[in-house]
Structure formats: C-alpha cells, structure tokens
Enzyme design. Structure first.
Site, short mmCIF file in Angstrom:
data_model
loop_
_atom_site.label_atom_id
_atom_site.label_comp_id
_atom_site.label_asym_id
_atom_site.label_seq_id
_atom_site.Cartn_x
_atom_site.Cartn_y
_atom_site.Cartn_z
CD GLN A 157 7.49 18.54 18.16
OE1 GLN A 157 7.82 19.54 18.77
NE2 GLN A 157 8.36 17.62 17.79
N1 GTP Z 1 0.98 1.28 21.84
C1 GTP Z 1 1.31 1.85 20.68
N2 GTP Z 1 2.23 2.82 20.64
C2 GTP Z 1 2.55 3.35 19.45
C3 GTP Z 1 1.93 2.92 18.24
N3 GTP Z 1 2.44 3.64 17.23
C4 GTP Z 1 3.36 4.47 17.78
N4 GTP Z 1 3.42 4.30 19.10
C5 GTP Z 1 4.24 5.05 20.08
O1 GTP Z 1 3.83 6.42 20.06
C6 GTP Z 1 4.93 7.29 20.29
C7 GTP Z 1 5.00 8.32 19.18
O2 GTP Z 1 5.30 7.68 17.96
P1 GTP Z 1 5.99 8.45 16.75
O3 GTP Z 1 6.10 7.47 15.64
O4 GTP Z 1 7.23 9.14 17.19
O5 GTP Z 1 4.89 9.56 16.42
P2 GTP Z 1 4.96 10.68 15.29
O6 GTP Z 1 3.59 10.79 14.74
O7 GTP Z 1 6.05 10.36 14.33
O8 GTP Z 1 5.30 11.99 16.12
P3 GTP Z 1 6.01 13.36 15.60
O9 GTP Z 1 7.27 12.96 14.89
O10 GTP Z 1 6.26 14.17 16.84
O11 GTP Z 1 5.04 14.04 14.68
C8 GTP Z 1 6.17 6.38 20.36
O12 GTP Z 1 6.45 6.17 21.71
C9 GTP Z 1 5.72 5.08 19.71
O13 GTP Z 1 6.38 3.95 20.20
C10 GTP Z 1 0.93 1.90 18.31
O14 GTP Z 1 0.30 1.47 17.33
N5 GTP Z 1 0.65 1.40 19.56
#
Ligand code: GTP
Ligand code: MG
Length: 188
Positions: A74
């Site tokens: 974030q």
């Molecule tokens: N359809 C799809 N959704 C995904 C994929 N990878 C992650 N998501 C979704 O994207 C959303 C965010 O994923 P996170 O892994 O929490 O993202 P992050 O980069 O760790 O986010 P922060 O911790 O806020 O920095 C979740 O709802 C996941 O299920 C993907 O390859 N395909």
C-alpha cells in the site's frame, strides 16, 4: 556422529538467501508466497488479506534457506520499503496485469527502486512476475505494451530481468520460481 551434529553440519552447508517480494498493493505478492509455501512445504493454502508491514517465511530449496520477505505494497507502506533492501539477493517484483491503469504506476515504482541501486545492491537479481494473467482476455496485447515500457526502464537502468506470466491462484507460471531465485542467489 550424532543426529544433532549431522543437522548442524548440514545447516552450515546450507546457503542463506534473502529474497524480497515487492510490488503495488493487491498485485498478488502474498498469494504468490502462499502458493510457494503450499507447493514446497505442504502448508495448506490460506485466506489472504492485505499485508500490513511484512511477513517472513523460509523455504529450503536445493541447499538454500530462502527467506521470502513479503512486504505490504500500500502507498502508505512504500516509504518503508527502503528499510528492507540491504543484503537482498533477489527482488521479485509482482505486477497485476489485469488493471491497466496501475501498470504505469508499477513500472514507475520499479524504476525508482532501480535508480537507487546502491541501496538494493548491484548484485541483486530481479525477477518480474506479470500476475493475474487469468483475468486478462487478450494477454498478448497487454504484454506487448508492458514489455515495451519495461524494456525502456530496464535499458535505462541497464538491468537484466527475468519475467514470467503467472496465476498465483493455481500456481501457473510459478513452477520454476524457486529455481530462478536460487540461481539468482548463487549469482548464476
Ligand atoms: N484472479 C487472480 N487473482 C489473484 C491472483 N493473484 C492474487 N489474486 C487475488 O488478488 C488479491 C490480492 O492479493 P494479495 O496476495 O493480497 O496481494 P498483495 O500484493 O499481497 O497485496 P498487499 O499485501 O496489500 O501489498 C486477492 O484477492 C487474491 O486472491 C491471480 O493470479 N489471479
Ligand atoms: Mg500481501
């Protein structure tokens, strides 16, 4: 030789590897790490929520103890990214290819990091994951533009980067990620 001595000797032989997982919020970093942990350590998949701060996980792979630093993306947390850079062997940069409007922001953030390479270290290897490929109807079209933008950044900063298109939900494209990370740690 006792079992403990054997374990201690083995530990000494294992190489430590520090891998940062970075990228904008919601790009899928924690989901990537979750897939890796379920694949390599049989940990059941978990429900993922936005990362506030960071989480560290260790995966042992090919005699390397790979520390995966999953850092929250974030915008309020990004000023703190800098604190994690020191002694990083591999940076995995995760991009959400499904939201066109955020690709430029992501490329810019990566560029800022690469422009301050002295903080990250010039030996740090970079892997870019173009994630959420399952959500893009015309992937080639998106990749074509993105790869051009990335190429500009990479050429300017003179950094070799490995890219993979991935779906972190089912692990598609992530099968060789640990090999890539360990190769990066070994400087190969
Ligand atoms: N359809 C799809 N959704 C995904 C994929 N990878 C992650 N998501 C979704 O994207 C959303 C965010 O994923 P996170 O892994 O929490 O993202 P992050 O980069 O760790 O986010 P922060 O911790 O806020 O920095 C979740 O709802 C996941 O299920 C993907 O390859 N395909
Ligand atoms: Mg996260």
């Amino acid at each position: 030789m006792g079992l403990l001595t054997i374990i201690k000797k083995q530990k000494l032989k294992d190489k430590e590897c520090r891998c940062l997982i970075l990228g904008l919020d919601n790009s899928g970093k924690s989901t990537v790490v979750d897939w890796v942990l379920s694949f390599y350590t049989n940990r059941p998949r978990r429900e993922i929520t936005p990362t506030v701060g960071f989480q560290i996980h260790t995966v042992t792979f090919e005699n390397h103890n790979v520390q995966l630093w999953d850092i929250g993306g974030q915008s309020t947390l990004r000023p703190y990214w800098d604190n994690y850079f020191e002694k990083t062997d591999v940076l995995v940069w995760v991009m959400d290819v499904a939201v066109a409007s955020r690709l430029e922001e992501s490329v810019q953030e990566l560029r800022t990091i690469l422009q301050n390479r002295d903080r990250l270290g010039y030996n740090c290897r970079i892997i870019v994951l173009l994630n959420k490929k399952d959500l893009v109807a015309d992937l080639d079209l998106v990749l074509d533009k993105l790869e051009k933008d990335l190429a500009v950044v990479l050429k300017l900063e003179n950094v070799p980067i490995e890219t993979r298109t991935t779906n972190a939900l089912n692990g598609d494209g992530l099968e060789t990620l640990m090999e890539l990370i360990v190769r990066g740690c070994a400087g190969v």
